[in-house]
Design an enzyme around this catalytic site. Structure first.
Site, PDB file in Angstrom:
ATOM      1  N   CYS A 120     -74.089 126.255  36.757  1.00 13.06           N
ATOM      2  CA  CYS A 120     -74.658 126.848  36.451  1.00 13.06           C
ATOM      3  C   CYS A 120     -75.336 128.221  36.540  1.00 13.06           C
ATOM      4  O   CYS A 120     -75.585 128.603  36.106  1.00 13.06           O
ATOM      5  CB  CYS A 120     -76.153 125.849  37.119  1.00 13.06           C
ATOM      6  SG  CYS A 120     -76.362 124.451  36.460  1.00 13.06           S
ATOM      7  N   HIS A 172     -82.414 130.567  35.035  1.00 10.15           N
ATOM      8  CA  HIS A 172     -81.689 129.656  34.539  1.00 10.15           C
ATOM      9  C   HIS A 172     -82.787 129.066  34.835  1.00 10.15           C
ATOM     10  O   HIS A 172     -83.670 129.077  35.390  1.00 10.15           O
ATOM     11  CB  HIS A 172     -80.512 129.694  36.242  1.00 10.15           C
ATOM     12  CG  HIS A 172     -80.259 127.954  36.095  1.00 10.15           C
ATOM     13  ND1 HIS A 172     -79.643 128.000  34.555  1.00 10.15           N
ATOM     14  CD2 HIS A 172     -79.956 126.383  36.696  1.00 10.15           C
ATOM     15  CE1 HIS A 172     -79.557 126.489  34.481  1.00 10.15           C
ATOM     16  NE2 HIS A 172     -79.391 126.098  35.941  1.00 10.15           N
ATOM     17  N   ASN A 192     -81.109 122.192  30.119  1.00  9.48           N
ATOM     18  CA  ASN A 192     -80.020 122.986  31.215  1.00  9.48           C
ATOM     19  C   ASN A 192     -79.007 123.003  30.312  1.00  9.48           C
ATOM     20  O   ASN A 192     -78.905 122.101  30.912  1.00  9.48           O
ATOM     21  CB  ASN A 192     -80.258 122.078  32.846  1.00  9.48           C
ATOM     22  CG  ASN A 192     -79.806 122.841  33.355  1.00  9.48           C
ATOM     23  OD1 ASN A 192     -79.188 123.624  32.615  1.00  9.48           O
ATOM     24  ND2 ASN A 192     -79.656 122.865  35.105  1.00  9.48           N
TER      25      ASN A 192
HETATM   26  N1  ACO Z   1     -87.912 108.940  32.753  1.00  6.40           N
HETATM   27  C1  ACO Z   1     -88.676 108.302  33.271  1.00  6.40           C
HETATM   28  N2  ACO Z   1     -88.282 107.736  34.794  1.00  6.40           N
HETATM   29  C2  ACO Z   1     -88.154 108.674  35.235  1.00  6.40           C
HETATM   30  C3  ACO Z   1     -86.724 109.276  35.043  1.00  6.40           C
HETATM   31  C4  ACO Z   1     -86.784 109.065  33.653  1.00  6.40           C
HETATM   32  N3  ACO Z   1     -86.048 110.281  32.555  1.00  6.40           N
HETATM   33  N4  ACO Z   1     -85.610 110.510  35.760  1.00  6.40           N
HETATM   34  C5  ACO Z   1     -86.707 108.890  36.880  1.00  6.40           C
HETATM   35  N5  ACO Z   1     -87.793 108.332  37.422  1.00  6.40           N
HETATM   36  C6  ACO Z   1     -88.403 107.739  37.973  1.00  6.40           C
HETATM   37  C7  ACO Z   1     -87.611 107.505  38.555  1.00  6.40           C
HETATM   38  O1  ACO Z   1     -86.947 106.718  39.008  1.00  6.40           O
HETATM   39  C8  ACO Z   1     -89.696 107.420  39.861  1.00  6.40           C
HETATM   40  O2  ACO Z   1     -89.402 105.818  39.712  1.00  6.40           O
HETATM   41  P1  ACO Z   1     -90.062 105.246  41.303  1.00  6.40           P
HETATM   42  O3  ACO Z   1     -91.630 105.939  41.887  1.00  6.40           O
HETATM   43  O4  ACO Z   1     -90.487 104.307  40.416  1.00  6.40           O
HETATM   44  O5  ACO Z   1     -88.318 105.049  42.204  1.00  6.40           O
HETATM   45  C9  ACO Z   1     -90.200 108.852  39.454  1.00  6.40           C
HETATM   46  O6  ACO Z   1     -89.562 108.763  38.249  1.00  6.40           O
HETATM   47  C10 ACO Z   1     -90.059 109.616  40.445  1.00  6.40           C
HETATM   48  O7  ACO Z   1     -88.601 110.230  40.177  1.00  6.40           O
HETATM   49  P2  ACO Z   1     -88.445 111.949  41.048  1.00  6.40           P
HETATM   50  O8  ACO Z   1     -86.917 111.963  41.547  1.00  6.40           O
HETATM   51  O9  ACO Z   1     -88.620 111.413  42.204  1.00  6.40           O
HETATM   52  O10 ACO Z   1     -88.173 112.435  40.726  1.00  6.40           O
HETATM   53  P3  ACO Z   1     -89.046 113.806  40.756  1.00  6.40           P
HETATM   54  O11 ACO Z   1     -90.574 114.722  40.398  1.00  6.40           O
HETATM   55  O12 ACO Z   1     -87.914 114.904  41.551  1.00  6.40           O
HETATM   56  O13 ACO Z   1     -88.866 114.887  39.390  1.00  6.40           O
HETATM   57  C11 ACO Z   1     -86.548 115.737  38.815  1.00  6.40           C
HETATM   58  C12 ACO Z   1     -87.321 114.451  39.179  1.00  6.40           C
HETATM   59  C13 ACO Z   1     -86.899 116.181  37.580  1.00  6.40           C
HETATM   60  C14 ACO Z   1     -84.939 115.812  38.531  1.00  6.40           C
HETATM   61  C15 ACO Z   1     -86.814 116.935  39.565  1.00  6.40           C
HETATM   62  O14 ACO Z   1     -86.184 116.654  41.581  1.00  6.40           O
HETATM   63  C16 ACO Z   1     -85.792 118.445  39.235  1.00  6.40           C
HETATM   64  O15 ACO Z   1     -86.101 119.355  38.457  1.00  6.40           O
HETATM   65  N6  ACO Z   1     -84.654 118.793  40.513  1.00  6.40           N
HETATM   66  C17 ACO Z   1     -83.906 119.938  40.078  1.00  6.40           C
HETATM   67  C18 ACO Z   1     -82.856 119.188  39.881  1.00  6.40           C
HETATM   68  C19 ACO Z   1     -82.106 120.251  39.019  1.00  6.40           C
HETATM   69  O16 ACO Z   1     -83.001 121.014  38.338  1.00  6.40           O
HETATM   70  N7  ACO Z   1     -80.705 120.264  38.141  1.00  6.40           N
HETATM   71  C20 ACO Z   1     -80.245 120.902  37.621  1.00  6.40           C
HETATM   72  C21 ACO Z   1     -78.807 121.050  38.312  1.00  6.40           C
HETATM   73  S1  ACO Z   1     -79.366 122.618  38.737  1.00  6.40           S
HETATM   74  C22 ACO Z   1     -79.402 123.575  38.680  1.00  6.40           C
HETATM   75  O17 ACO Z   1     -79.597 124.236  37.087  1.00  6.40           O
HETATM   76  C23 ACO Z   1     -80.208 124.366  39.572  1.00  6.40           C
END
Ligand code: ACO
Length: 321
Positions: free
Chosen positions: A113, A248, A278
Site C-alpha cells: 500500500c 492512502h 482500499n
Molecule cells: N461483516 C460482518 N462482520 C464482520 C466482518 C464483515 N465483513 N468482518 C469481521 N466481522 C466480525 C468479526 O467476526 C467480529 O465478530 P465477533 O465479535 O463475533 O468475533 C466482529 O465483526 C469484530 O471484528 P474485528 O476484527 O474486531 O473488527 P474491527 O472493529 O477491528 O474492524 C477492520 C475490522 C475493519 C479490519 C479493522 O480492524 C481495520 O480497519 N483494520 C485496518 C486494516 C486495514 O485497513 N488494512 C488495509 C491494509 S493495510 C493498510 O492499507 C494500511
C-alpha cells in the site's frame, strides 16, 4: 535548484462497480457493518480482460494528456504494484511498450500500500540526479485476484484501480514549487501482520491476502503520525500550512484517527475510500487525481501524500503544486 514537479495526473477504474449490498449476497456481511467499520460503500472489480497493466496504461495515458507530455518524452516509468500481470517481466515494461516510449528506464516497485510513495521517492531522486527528465509514476492493482472471497474480514476491504502522475525535473519556481521532502520507512519485524500466503519461491502459487486487522490499524495511526511529523520538520513547515492531505485510502477510521492525532482539519483530507475501497498502491494517485480534477487541489497548493502497508512499509511526501 532542480526539483521534481507533478505536472499531470490520471486514473482508471474497472468497468464493474460492486456495492456493499451486492457483496452481501455472496459474503456473510452487511452494508451497515462495512460502512460503520470502514467507511467503504462500493469498490470496482476487474473483469477477465482488465489487468494491472491495462489499468496502469489507461491511467498513464490520461496523466500524459493532462500534463501535455508526449510518450516519447518519458525516460522513466516506475510502477508500484503488489499484483503484477506476471511474476516477471515488470508490468512497467508492458506499460512502456503500450505507450510506445521504449528505450528508457522501466521497473516495478513492491511496497504494497506504500508503493506509490516508494515509487515517487525513487523517481524524485532519479530526476534530481539527472537520470531522466520526465517520468511516469504509477500505482496500479488488481487486489481482487489475491483476495480470499470466503474471508469476510478481508475481502470486503479492497478494490481494483490505477492512478498515475507525470513528474518533471524543473527549476524550483518562485513559490518554492515541487517535491519538497520525502521520508520512507520499513519494519520487517511486522511482516506477518499483513501478507500473501504464497509466492514463486515458496508455494509456487500466487496465494491469498491474510491480515491481522486490529494490529494493522494500531500501527498505521502511530507510524503515519510519526512520518508526517518528520516530513513537516524536514520541510520546515507547520501542519496548519498544508492545503490538502492525500492519504492512502485504507479505512475512514484510520484517516480520522491520524488527523485527530496531528490536529489536521478533516475538511482538508481527500477521502475516496467510500467509492474505491482500499486499492493498495493505486489509492494515493487515484485520490489525488479525483481531487485535482474536481478542482480542490490547485496550483500553489501544499499537498501531503502519505501511506502505510504490508511489511510494514510507510512513508510521506510533501509537494507544492
Ligand atoms: N461483516 C460482518 N462482520 C464482520 C466482518 C464483515 N465483513 N468482518 C469481521 N466481522 C466480525 C468479526 O467476526 C467480529 O465478530 P465477533 O465479535 O463475533 O468475533 C466482529 O465483526 C469484530 O471484528 P474485528 O476484527 O474486531 O473488527 P474491527 O472493529 O477491528 O474492524 C477492520 C475490522 C475493519 C479490519 C479493522 O480492524 C481495520 O480497519 N483494520 C485496518 C486494516 C486495514 O485497513 N488494512 C488495509 C491494509 S493495510 C493498510 O492499507 C494500511
Amino acid at each position: 535548484m532542480i526539483r521534481s514537479h507533478i505536472t499531470g495526473s490520471g486514473s482508471a477504474l474497472p468497468r464493474r462497480c460492486v456495492s456493499n449490498a451486492e457483496l452481501a449476497e455472496t459474503v456473510d456481511t452487511s452494508d451497515e457493518w462495512i460502512v460503520e467499520r470502514t467507511g467503504i460503500r462500493q469498490r470496482y472489480i476487474a473483469g477477465d480482460d482488465e489487468t494491472t497493466g491495462s489499468l496502469a496504461t489507461e491511467a498513464a495515458r490520461k496523466a500524459l494528456a493532462d500534463a501535455g507530455v508526449e510518450p516519447s518524452e518519458i525516460g522513466l516509468i516506475i510502477l508500484a504494484t503488489a499484483t503484477p500481470d506476471r511474476t516477471f517481466p515488470a508490468t512497467a515494461t508492458t506499460v512502456q511498450d503500450a505507450l510506445g516510449c521504449n528505450g528508457g528506464i522501466a521497473f516495478d516497485v513492491q511496497a504494497v500500500c506504500s508503493g506509490f510513495l516508494y515509487a515517487l521517492g525513487t523517481a524524485d531522486a532519479m530526476l534530481r540526479t539527472g537520470m531522466a527528465k520526465k517520468a511516469l509514476v504509477i500505482g496500479a492493482e488488481t487486489f481482487s485476484r489475491i483476495l480470499d472471497w470466503e474471508d469476510r474480514t478481508t475481502c470486503v476491504l479492497f478494490g481494483d484501480g490505477a492512478g498515475a502522475v507525470v513528474i518533471e525535473a524543473r527549476e524550483a519556481g518562485a513559490g518554492d514549487t515541487g517535491i519538497l521532502a520525502t521520508r520512507l520507512h520499513a519494519d520487517g519485524a511486522h511482516r506477518e501482520m499483513l501478507y500473501v500466503d504464497g509466492g514463486p519461491s515458496t508455494t509456487g502459487e500466487v496465494g491469498k491476502l491474510r491480515m491481522k486487522g486490529r494490529e494493522v490499524f494500531r500501527h498505521a495511526v502511530v507510524n503515519l503520525s510519526e512520518v508526517l511529523t518528520e516530513v513537516l520538520h524536514e520541510a520546515g513547515i507547520a501542519a496548519d500550512a498544508i492545503d490538502w492531505v492525500v492519504p492512502h485510502q485504507a479505512n475512514a477510521r484510520i484517516l480520522d484517527a491520524t488527523a485527530r492525532k496531528l490536529g489536521l482539519d478533516p475538511r482538508r483530507i481527500v477521502v475516496t475510500v467510500s467509492q474505491h475501497a482500499n486499492t493498495s498502491a493505486a489509492s494515493v494517485p487515484l485520490a489525488f487525481d479525483v481531487a485535482r480534477k474536481d478542482g480542490r487541489i490547485k496550483p500553489g497548493d501544499l499537498v501531503m501524500f502519505e501511506a502505510m502497508g504490508g511489511g510494514f512499509t510507510w512513508g510521506a511526501a510533501l509537494a507544492r503544486m
